[in-house]
Write a protein that holds these residues in place. Structure first.
Motif, PDB file in Angstrom:
ATOM      1  N   GLY A   1     -34.323  17.832 -48.574  1.00 21.30           N
ATOM      2  CA  GLY A   1     -33.203  18.014 -49.498  1.00 21.30           C
ATOM      3  C   GLY A   1     -32.238  16.850 -49.480  1.00 21.30           C
ATOM      4  N   PRO A   2     -30.972  17.100 -49.782  1.00 22.47           N
ATOM      5  CA  PRO A   2     -29.988  16.024 -49.877  1.00 22.47           C
ATOM      6  C   PRO A   2     -29.687  15.339 -48.543  1.00 22.47           C
ATOM      7  CG  PRO A   2     -28.944  18.163 -50.202  1.00 22.47           C
ATOM      8  CD  PRO A   2     -30.425  18.401 -50.163  1.00 22.47           C
ATOM      9  N   TRP A   3     -30.105  15.923 -47.420  1.00 26.87           N
ATOM     10  CA  TRP A   3     -29.837  15.342 -46.110  1.00 26.87           C
ATOM     11  C   TRP A   3     -30.870  14.286 -45.711  1.00 26.87           C
ATOM     12  CZ3 TRP A   3     -29.534  20.451 -47.366  1.00 26.87           C
ATOM     13  CH2 TRP A   3     -28.239  20.977 -47.419  1.00 26.87           C
ATOM     14  N   ALA A   4     -31.965  14.198 -46.423  1.00 26.75           N
ATOM     15  CA  ALA A   4     -33.017  13.242 -46.070  1.00 26.75           C
ATOM     16  C   ALA A   4     -32.512  11.802 -46.120  1.00 26.75           C
ATOM     17  CB  ALA A   4     -34.224  13.420 -46.984  1.00 26.75           C
ATOM     18  N   GLU A   5     -31.720  11.488 -47.100  1.00 24.84           N
ATOM     19  CA  GLU A   5     -31.230  10.117 -47.240  1.00 24.84           C
ATOM     20  C   GLU A   5     -30.395   9.705 -46.025  1.00 24.84           C
ATOM     21  OE1 GLU A   5     -28.955   7.259 -50.470  1.00 24.84           O
ATOM     22  OE2 GLU A   5     -29.317   9.356 -50.961  1.00 24.84           O
ATOM     23  N   SER A   6     -29.501  10.577 -45.585  1.00 27.15           N
ATOM     24  CA  SER A   6     -28.679  10.272 -44.407  1.00 27.15           C
ATOM     25  C   SER A   6     -29.531  10.164 -43.155  1.00 27.15           C
ATOM     26  CB  SER A   6     -27.616  11.360 -44.203  1.00 27.15           C
ATOM     27  OG  SER A   6     -26.730  11.380 -45.293  1.00 27.15           O
ATOM     28  N   ALA A   7     -30.524  11.026 -43.026  1.00 25.78           N
ATOM     29  CA  ALA A   7     -31.394  10.995 -41.855  1.00 25.78           C
ATOM     30  C   ALA A   7     -32.214   9.709 -41.819  1.00 25.78           C
ATOM     31  CB  ALA A   7     -32.307  12.214 -41.844  1.00 25.78           C
ATOM     32  N   LEU A   8     -32.731   9.286 -42.968  1.00 20.68           N
ATOM     33  CA  LEU A   8     -33.481   8.025 -43.025  1.00 20.68           C
ATOM     34  C   LEU A   8     -32.593   6.842 -42.636  1.00 20.68           C
ATOM     35  CD1 LEU A   8     -35.575   8.555 -46.254  1.00 20.68           C
ATOM     36  CD2 LEU A   8     -36.526   7.900 -44.037  1.00 20.68           C
ATOM     37  N   ALA A   9     -31.347   6.886 -43.044  1.00 27.97           N
ATOM     38  CA  ALA A   9     -30.426   5.791 -42.752  1.00 27.97           C
ATOM     39  C   ALA A   9     -30.109   5.682 -41.263  1.00 27.97           C
ATOM     40  CB  ALA A   9     -29.137   5.967 -43.556  1.00 27.97           C
ATOM     41  N   CYS A  10     -30.352   6.744 -40.499  1.00 30.33           N
ATOM     42  CA  CYS A  10     -30.082   6.730 -39.057  1.00 30.33           C
ATOM     43  C   CYS A  10     -31.157   6.014 -38.252  1.00 30.33           C
ATOM     44  CB  CYS A  10     -29.989   8.168 -38.526  1.00 30.33           C
ATOM     45  SG  CYS A  10     -28.548   9.060 -39.104  1.00 30.33           S
ATOM     46  N   LEU A  11     -32.309   5.789 -38.859  1.00 26.34           N
ATOM     47  CA  LEU A  11     -33.421   5.200 -38.123  1.00 26.34           C
ATOM     48  C   LEU A  11     -33.229   3.714 -37.871  1.00 26.34           C
ATOM     49  CD1 LEU A  11     -36.379   6.987 -39.880  1.00 26.34           C
ATOM     50  CD2 LEU A  11     -35.723   7.234 -37.483  1.00 26.34           C
ATOM     51  N   LYS A  12     -33.589   3.283 -36.666  1.00 25.66           N
ATOM     52  CA  LYS A  12     -33.542   1.857 -36.361  1.00 25.66           C
ATOM     53  C   LYS A  12     -34.802   1.204 -36.923  1.00 25.66           C
ATOM     54  CE  LYS A  12     -35.788   1.716 -31.862  1.00 25.66           C
ATOM     55  NZ  LYS A  12     -35.643   1.332 -30.476  1.00 25.66           N
ATOM     56  N   PRO A  13     -34.842  -0.096 -37.043  1.00 27.59           N
ATOM     57  CA  PRO A  13     -36.046  -0.772 -37.535  1.00 27.59           C
ATOM     58  C   PRO A  13     -37.280  -0.353 -36.722  1.00 27.59           C
ATOM     59  CG  PRO A  13     -34.238  -2.313 -37.472  1.00 27.59           C
ATOM     60  CD  PRO A  13     -33.754  -1.047 -36.806  1.00 27.59           C
ATOM     61  N   GLY A  14     -38.335  -0.024 -37.433  1.00 26.33           N
ATOM     62  CA  GLY A  14     -39.563   0.441 -36.801  1.00 26.33           C
ATOM     63  C   GLY A  14     -39.558   1.928 -36.494  1.00 26.33           C
ATOM     64  N   GLY A  15     -38.487   2.638 -36.889  1.00 31.40           N
ATOM     65  CA  GLY A  15     -38.363   4.064 -36.600  1.00 31.40           C
ATOM     66  C   GLY A  15     -39.351   4.908 -37.388  1.00 31.40           C
TER      67      GLY A  15
END
Length: 111
Positions: free
Chosen positions: A10-24
């Motif tokens: 849902g709408p939280w996916a974008e924020s969760a993706l943004a939390c990942l470090k490179p290679g996450g």
């Protein structure tokens, strides 16, 4: 974050993706928040993220039983620990605020 396990999407996916470090890695296991959500595909490329989907409906029943048995035995032996922060339903706002700050704990809201 190295890994996001997301049963909400849902709408939280974008924020969760943004939390990942490179290679996450982003593991989606459900869509409780809705199926359609836009996100910036360039995040996948620029940070070389891995987007993975999992559904137990594709797993063999024997594998599910064996996995559950293994996790249950670890829990029974006391060797499976998960840091948690528990909130009452009345404290749901504080639970969301704690989640935003990525406390490193599983947030549990008890009705």
């Amino acid at each position: 974050m190295d890994l996001v396990v997301d049963p909400v999407w849902g709408p939280w996916a974008e924020s969760a993706l943004a939390c990942l470090k490179p290679g996450g890695r982003y593991l989606n296991v459900g869509a409780a928040g809705g199926d359609g959500t836009p996100f910036h595909v360039e995040w996948l490329r620029a940070a070389q993220l891995t987007l993975i989907g999992f559904s137990a409906t594709r797993a063999a029943p024997a594998d599910i039983v064996a996995s559950y048995g293994h996790v249950a035995s670890l829990a029974a032996a006391g060797s499976l620990t998960l840091p948690t922060a528990t909130y009452s339903l009345e404290e749901a706002t504080q639970a969301w605020e704690a989640q935003v700050s990525s406390p490193g704990k599983k947030i549990v809201v008890i009705p």
